[in-house]
Each structure stands twice: as structure tokens, then as C-alpha cells.
Design a protein around this motif. Structure first.
Motif, mmCIF file in Angstrom:
data_model
loop_
_atom_site.group_PDB
_atom_site.id
_atom_site.type_symbol
_atom_site.label_atom_id
_atom_site.label_comp_id
_atom_site.label_asym_id
_atom_site.label_seq_id
_atom_site.Cartn_x
_atom_site.Cartn_y
_atom_site.Cartn_z
ATOM 1 N N LEU A 170 12.257 11.113 -5.845
ATOM 2 C CA LEU A 170 13.066 10.621 -4.729
ATOM 3 C C LEU A 170 12.286 9.592 -3.922
ATOM 4 C CD1 LEU A 170 15.649 10.866 -3.026
ATOM 5 C CD2 LEU A 170 14.547 12.733 -1.776
ATOM 6 N N ASN A 171 11.011 9.891 -3.692
ATOM 7 C CA ASN A 171 10.167 8.973 -2.936
ATOM 8 C C ASN A 171 10.004 7.648 -3.673
ATOM 9 O OD1 ASN A 171 8.276 8.300 -0.793
ATOM 10 N ND2 ASN A 171 6.666 8.563 -2.307
ATOM 11 N N GLY A 172 9.812 7.729 -4.995
ATOM 12 C CA GLY A 172 9.657 6.511 -5.780
ATOM 13 C C GLY A 172 10.906 5.656 -5.760
ATOM 14 N N ALA A 173 12.064 6.297 -5.940
ATOM 15 C CA ALA A 173 13.329 5.560 -5.901
ATOM 16 C C ALA A 173 13.563 4.963 -4.520
ATOM 17 C CB ALA A 173 14.484 6.487 -6.286
ATOM 18 N N GLY A 174 13.220 5.750 -3.493
ATOM 19 C CA GLY A 174 13.395 5.263 -2.129
ATOM 20 C C GLY A 174 12.468 4.105 -1.797
ATOM 21 N N MET A 175 11.269 4.121 -2.366
ATOM 22 C CA MET A 175 10.318 3.034 -2.144
ATOM 23 C C MET A 175 10.886 1.704 -2.628
ATOM 24 S SD MET A 175 7.238 3.332 -0.823
ATOM 25 C CE MET A 175 6.199 4.636 -0.185
ATOM 26 N N ILE A 176 11.489 1.738 -3.810
ATOM 27 C CA ILE A 176 12.053 0.510 -4.369
ATOM 28 C C ILE A 176 13.142 -0.023 -3.443
ATOM 29 C CG2 ILE A 176 13.317 -0.473 -6.319
ATOM 30 C CD1 ILE A 176 11.993 1.695 -8.075
ATOM 31 N N MET A 177 13.898 0.889 -2.853
ATOM 32 C CA MET A 177 15.036 0.482 -2.041
ATOM 33 C C MET A 177 14.630 0.152 -0.602
ATOM 34 S SD MET A 177 18.464 2.676 -1.240
ATOM 35 C CE MET A 177 17.486 3.969 -0.489
ATOM 36 N N ASN A 178 13.765 0.975 -0.004
ATOM 37 C CA ASN A 178 13.483 0.857 1.425
ATOM 38 C C ASN A 178 12.183 0.131 1.746
ATOM 39 O OD1 ASN A 178 15.793 2.398 2.190
ATOM 40 N ND2 ASN A 178 14.695 4.264 1.650
ATOM 41 N N ALA A 179 11.259 0.047 0.801
ATOM 42 C CA ALA A 179 9.938 -0.482 1.123
ATOM 43 C C ALA A 179 9.531 -1.628 0.208
ATOM 44 C CB ALA A 179 8.905 0.638 1.061
ATOM 45 N N SER A 180 10.496 -2.386 -0.237
ATOM 46 C CA SER A 180 10.165 -3.539 -1.077
ATOM 47 C C SER A 180 10.806 -4.822 -0.552
ATOM 48 C CB SER A 180 10.623 -3.290 -2.515
ATOM 49 O OG SER A 180 12.029 -3.108 -2.575
ATOM 50 N N ASP A 181 11.526 -4.724 0.563
ATOM 51 C CA ASP A 181 12.241 -5.900 1.070
ATOM 52 C C ASP A 181 11.283 -7.045 1.424
ATOM 53 O OD1 ASP A 181 11.242 -4.314 3.082
ATOM 54 O OD2 ASP A 181 12.954 -4.529 4.429
ATOM 55 N N ILE A 184 -5.166 1.760 1.896
ATOM 56 C CA ILE A 184 -4.947 2.875 0.966
ATOM 57 C C ILE A 184 -5.722 4.104 1.438
ATOM 58 C CG2 ILE A 184 -5.429 3.713 -1.378
ATOM 59 C CD1 ILE A 184 -3.096 1.846 -1.381
ATOM 60 N N PHE A 185 -6.959 3.897 1.870
ATOM 61 C CA PHE A 185 -7.784 5.007 2.351
ATOM 62 C C PHE A 185 -7.147 5.676 3.563
ATOM 63 C CE2 PHE A 185 -11.657 6.470 4.786
ATOM 64 C CZ PHE A 185 -11.868 7.599 3.993
ATOM 65 N N SER A 186 -6.608 4.890 4.476
ATOM 66 C CA SER A 186 -5.938 5.469 5.645
ATOM 67 C C SER A 186 -4.719 6.283 5.226
ATOM 68 C CB SER A 186 -5.528 4.369 6.632
ATOM 69 O OG SER A 186 -4.454 3.591 6.144
ATOM 70 N N MET A 187 -4.013 5.809 4.201
ATOM 71 C CA MET A 187 -2.851 6.540 3.714
ATOM 72 C C MET A 187 -3.255 7.887 3.118
ATOM 73 S SD MET A 187 -0.161 5.529 0.752
ATOM 74 C CE MET A 187 -1.291 6.184 -0.457
ATOM 75 N N VAL A 188 -4.384 7.923 2.414
ATOM 76 C CA VAL A 188 -4.880 9.179 1.844
ATOM 77 C C VAL A 188 -5.216 10.169 2.952
ATOM 78 C CG1 VAL A 188 -6.798 10.226 0.567
ATOM 79 C CG2 VAL A 188 -5.705 8.145 -0.300
ATOM 80 N N ILE A 189 -5.816 9.688 4.025
ATOM 81 C CA ILE A 189 -6.117 10.569 5.162
ATOM 82 C C ILE A 189 -4.833 11.167 5.724
ATOM 83 C CG2 ILE A 189 -7.061 10.653 7.508
ATOM 84 C CD1 ILE A 189 -8.970 8.384 6.666
ATOM 85 N N TYR A 190 -3.823 10.321 5.892
ATOM 86 C CA TYR A 190 -2.533 10.826 6.371
ATOM 87 C C TYR A 190 -1.971 11.886 5.425
ATOM 88 C CZ TYR A 190 -1.722 7.505 10.201
ATOM 89 O OH TYR A 190 -1.788 6.813 11.395
ATOM 90 N N THR A 223 0.828 -1.204 0.000
ATOM 91 C CA THR A 223 0.000 0.000 0.000
ATOM 92 C C THR A 223 0.861 1.252 0.000
ATOM 93 O OG1 THR A 223 -0.187 -0.163 2.414
ATOM 94 C CG2 THR A 223 -1.973 -1.085 1.111
ATOM 95 N N GLY A 224 2.038 1.137 0.557
ATOM 96 C CA GLY A 224 2.953 2.276 0.528
ATOM 97 C C GLY A 224 3.365 2.662 -0.879
ATOM 98 N N PHE A 225 3.291 1.712 -1.816
ATOM 99 C CA PHE A 225 3.689 2.010 -3.187
ATOM 100 C C PHE A 225 2.712 2.970 -3.877
ATOM 101 C CE2 PHE A 225 6.828 -1.206 -2.701
ATOM 102 C CZ PHE A 225 7.778 -0.946 -3.668
ATOM 103 N N ALA A 226 1.486 3.070 -3.379
ATOM 104 C CA ALA A 226 0.563 4.075 -3.914
ATOM 105 C C ALA A 226 1.085 5.472 -3.614
ATOM 106 C CB ALA A 226 -0.825 3.891 -3.311
ATOM 107 N N ASP A 227 1.903 5.562 -2.567
ATOM 108 C CA ASP A 227 2.486 6.853 -2.188
ATOM 109 C C ASP A 227 3.485 7.344 -3.223
ATOM 110 O OD1 ASP A 227 2.492 8.917 -0.348
ATOM 111 O OD2 ASP A 227 4.249 8.164 0.702
#
Length: 528
Positions: free
Chosen positions: A258-269, A156-162, A75-79
Motif C-alpha cells: 500500500l505504501n509503495g503504491a501510494g508513493m507512486i501516486m502521492n510522492a512523485s509529483d 535517508i539517515f534521518s528517515m531511518v531514525i524516524y 528519499t521518501g521512495f526508500a520508505d
């Protein structure tokens, strides 16, 4: 009245409001207060996680707990579709808060809100796609497809609220007033823990956990809105214009990249590990990194309280002071993370045996690699945060993207045969690009011509290597069979390792700088 006259009146009113500001801020005192706030939040998160995680593992089972961890990352990847306008706002305010009028700062807030509004539909579309394909990525049986899609949609909805309410936290952080929320987030985290335990006991599973995410997002957002209204002297919104929105959009684009590149590195493990090796290994990995992640978060809590103050120094072009502050931060990181990391190397197996069961321990090699990843991350993340203050992100995006691609490529090769250890090795090797690249970017931005490798760096690394080596050796002889001895041994190892590193790993000038910092802090004073 003409448009020009209106702008003159607005600017004059803004200048009047600016007089309401307090005098020169005490950066050291605010850094201490912000760090204390982060430490309280960290304590709330770790204690709650410590109590709640075994209940969730038991309630969901090892397989579905791993799936839950994968869904949180997915769900973080929607970010990635978010332009990160609020991050631009945070670093713009941190950069200009001492030189901008109330009207100018209000205009920045309005612009960030407008840009965020433009991008939310795209985030929802991306989130819908992720929700639809989530069952296939997690490889669940067809009978669980609807449940997985519903869970992902709610997350995803909670992420949109944030995303909507993130504006207020970024204003607070940019103004170097993070301490105004002291204890609030920790209380919300505890509330979230209580609700998660309740839904697990009531049998609502991962759908219930996702519903809790929505509730907590609303509570957090409304709380920050109230705090900002009371704490920020210039709070409000002012009329913006299309050129300003386009300018924000352009800069936000770099944050988005930057966020997209970081997602691949930090949030895909966890996604990679689950897809290539199975959700059960995700559970092992997630639980094994708990202690190391707690150490990294604890140290990060101290450091994150200092970074917004550096923004003010950069805004006034006091580059030498920025680099001096960076040097002090790095000395603190070495001292804290080596002493705490040694305790993790000695006692993590004992911790997991007492906490969730020794079967979730990923092994000594993985444990060492996880600690090294934490050490590595603290340094490049600190440099990355300082680079964000400069708002010059192009080179940072390129380095982050290169690191992400290398990490992903190595992971695809190493995870199938080596599991958790293969994942950790790929992360460690891929992020070496950032360990070298970020300091290069920062030195250019700060016009720093000092030698890249200095004697103090070699001393710090050798001191850390010696202590980590000793911790690995001692690990074979120490096993805590109850919580009392676990905390006793942990405290002893941390203190002994810290004392040794204070002498062996730090030079006398660094020790003096750390002592001077603590002597100047007024621990029981709110603010100047």
C-alpha cells in the motif's frame, strides 16, 4: 516452571495490569483533544513554513529550491522498502486496546520492533541506490554530484531514525492518546525552522538543511519515547515468537504494498514535474500549493483526531456507529474545506505576491485544480484511514496501485505540454479510482447496504460548485496589496462561504449532528 506455566503467569500479571486502565473512554472528548493537538501541530508547521520558506527560497534560489523539493520526495521512495510494521501496530492497538491484556499489547509492540529491525538494512540499501542516482534524476551539473549525494544520504539517515522511533508515536496514536504530546511536535517544528534559517544564513545550503533533518529526527524520537513511557499504562515489551513475527510480516507486507503504491501516486509529483519540465516549475508548484495544502492539513488535523476512536468501535463490531461517525466526519469536511478553499481561490495569487513573489504563482487554472485535489483527497484519505483500522488491506492495495498507474500514465502525457496544470489534471483524474473504490471497500467491510449515492451527496457537491464558481469570479476583482487586507479578506470570504454552505450545502439533519457534537465537547477539560 514449564513454558505453559510461564505464559499463564504472564497472562495473569497482564490482567492485573489491565485493571490499572481508566474506565470507559469518552470518544468525543478524546477526538476533540486529539484534533486540538493536531491543530496546534498544524499551526506550528504552517507558521514556521510561512516564515522560513521565503528565506530558503531566497537562500537557495528558485532552481535549487526545486531540487531540494525533489530530493525530499526521492528519499521518501526508500520508505517503499519498509514493511510498515509500526502501522500494523498502530491499527492493531486501535482495534484491540479495549479487549487485549497488557501482555498481549506488549507482545504486539515487540513484534513490530523485531520486524522493523529486519527490514532496516534493506531500506539502507535502497537509500544508497537513490543517493547514487539522485544527481542524474535532478539533472544537476557534474560539479554538484557529490553535494547532491551527500545531501540525499543524510536525508535517508534521518528517515531511518524516524522509522526506529515511529514505534512510539504509533503506540500513542493507537491508544487514542495523541493529545498527550500536545504542543511538543509544534515546538520541535519551530526548532527545526530556526535551525534551517541558521544554516541558510551560514551558507551551508541543502547539505545544512539535510543535517537539520537528522538532528530533528533524533529530538522527535527521543521525545516520543519519553511521552509513551509516561502516558501508556501497559508500556513495555514482552516475549514474542516466530509465528507471531511471520503473521506481522504478512500483514506488514500489505502495508508495504500500500505504501509503495501510494508513493507512486502521492510522492512523485515533484519528481515527475522536475524531470519532465524542470526544477523551476517545481518551485512554482510547491509554493502555489502551500495555501491549499495548509487548508487540507487544517481540516485533516481535525479529522485525524477522530479516526483512532473509530478503531475502538470497529473492534467491538459496532459497524453502524462507525458509518454514522463517517457521515458526521464527511459533513465536517465539506463545511470546512469549502469555506477555506473558497478563500484560497480568491486570494492565493495575492498571498504569493506578498510572500515570495507573484512570479511563483502557477496560474488560476492550476490554483483551481489544486484546490479540487485537496477536496478530493480529504474524502478518500478519510475512508482509507478507516479501512486501515479493519486491517483488511488487499483490495485497498489494488485500487491504490491502479490509481497510481493511471495517474503516472496521464502525467507523462500532460506534463510536457501543460506543466503544472497537466500534473494537477493527471492527479485529479487518476485519483477518481480511489474516490469510488475506497467507499466500495468500506461499505463491504461494514456490511452497509444503504444507497451509494444519496440526495445529501448531490446537495453537498452542488453547494461546493456554486461557492467555488463564485470564488473564481470574485478572484478577478479582489487583490490584497498588504498583509492586513489579505487576512481581512480571507477571514471575510471564509466566514461568508461557510455561512452560505451551512445553509445551502448541508441538510438540517447534518447541521443538527454537527451542533450536537460541539455541544457535547468540554473544551476546557483534559479527559474523562
Amino acid at each position: 516452571m514449564s513454558t505453559v506455566d510461564e505464559e499463564i503467569v504472564e497472562e495473569r500479571d497482564g490482567n492485573k495490569d489491565q485493571k490499572k486502565k481508566k474506565g470507559k473512554e469518552n470518544l468525543k472528548q478524546r477526538a476533540y483533544l486529539n484534533s486540538l493537538t493536531s491543530i496546534i501541530d498544524f499551526a506550528g508547521k504552517q507558521i514556521t513554513g510561512f516564515i522560513v520558506s521565503p528565506i530558503i527560497v531566497s537562500g537557495l534560489g528558485g532552481n535549487f529550491y526545486g531540487i531540494w523539493q525533489m530530493l525530499m520526495q526521492m528519499t521518501g521512495f526508500a520508505d517503499m522498502a519498509d514493511t510498515r510494521a509500526t502501522q500494523v501496530l498502530k491499527w492493531t492497538i486501535a482495534n484491540r486496546r479495549d479487549v487485549a491484556s497488557a501482555q498481549e499489547l506488549q507482545r504486539e509492540a515487540t513484534t513490530a520492533l523485531v520486524v522493523t529491525g529486519f527490514i532496516l538494512p534493506v531500506v539502507l540499501i535502497v537509500g544508497a541506490i537513490i543517493s547514487w542516482y539522485a544527481p542524474h534524476i535532478t539533472k544537476v551539473d557534474e560539479q554538484y554530484y557529490t553535494m547532491i549525494r551527500l545531501t540525499t544520504s543524510m536525508m535517508i539517515f534521518s528517515m531511518v531514525i524516524y522509522k526506529v522511533f515511529d514505534l512510539y508515536e504509533c503506540i500513542l496514536r493507537g491508544m487514542n492518546l495523541g493529545y498527550k504530546r500536545m504542543g511538543v511536535r509544534a515546538a520541535i517544528i519551530v526548532l527545526a525552522g530556526i535551525l534551517k534559517v541558521a544554516v541558510i544564513y551560514l551558507g551551508y545550503g541543502i547539505v545544512g538543511l539535510a543535517a537539520v533533518q537528522v538532528v530533528i529526527a533524533l529530538v522527535t524520537g527521543i521525545t516520543f519515547y519519553i511521552i509513551v513511557r509516561k502516558a501508556v499504562w501497559w508500556y513495555g515489551f514482552a516475549r514474542t515468537n516466530w509465528p507471531k513475527i511471520k503473521s506481522y510480516g504478512k500483514l506488514s507486507g500489505w502495508f508495504m504494498a500500500l505504501n509503495g503504491a501510494g508513493m507512486i501516486m502521492n510522492a512523485s509529483d515533484k519528481i515527475l514535474l522536475g524531470y519532465l519540465a524542470g526544477p523551476l516549475l517545481v518551485s512554482n508548484y510547491t509554493l502555489t500549493i502551500f495555501a491549499a495544502a495548509a487548508v487540507e492539513s487544517a481540516v485533516g488535523s481535525v479529522i485525524n483526531g477522530i479516526i483512532p476512536g473509530i478503531g475502538g468501535l470497529y473492534g467491538k463490531q459496532e459497524y453502524e456507529k462507525v458509518m454514522k461517525a463517517r457521515k458526521l466526519i464527511f459533513s465536517l469536511i465539506w463545511l470546512l474545506i469549502v469555506s477555506l478553499g473558497s478563500a484560497v481561490l480568491v486570494l492565493n495569487q495575492s498571498f504569493l505576491a506578498l510572500w515570495t513573489g507573484e512570479e511563483f504563482y502557477a496560474g488560476d487554472i492550476s490554483n483551481l485544480l489544486i484546490v479540487l485535489i485537496g477536496v478530493q483527497g480529504m474524502f478518500y484519505e478519510t475512508d482509507g484511514s478507516i479501512i486501515n483500522v479493519t486491517l483488511k488491506l488487499q483490495q485497498k492495495v489494488y485500487f491504490t496501485l491502479a490509481s497510481s498507474i493511471v495517474t503516472l500514465g496521464i502525467a507523462l502525457v500532460l506534463i510536457p505540454p501543460y506543466g503544472v496544470a497537466g500534473l494537477c489534471m493527471s492527479i485529479l483524474l487518476g485519483r477518481m479510482i480511489l474516490s469510488v473504490g475506497y467507499p466500495i471497500i468500506l461499505r463491504r467491510n461494514m456490511k452497509d447496504s444503504s444507497p451509494f449515492f444519496q440526495s445529501r451527496l448531490f446537495q453537498q457537491i452542488i453547494g461546493a460548485a456554486l461557492l467555488f464558481g463564485a470564488a473564481i469570479y470574485v478572484n478577478d476583482y479582489i487583490f490584497a496589496n498588504n498583509w492586513f487586507f489579505l487576512f481581512l479578506y480571507g477571514g471575510i470570504v471564509t466566514i461568508v462561504a461557510g455561512a452560505i454552505y451551512w445553509v445551502v450545502g448541508l441538510q438540517s439533519a447534518e447541521r443538527k449532528e454537527i451542533m450536537d457534537l460541539f455541544l457535547k465537547i468540554k473544551f476546557f477539560k483534559k479527559d474523562d
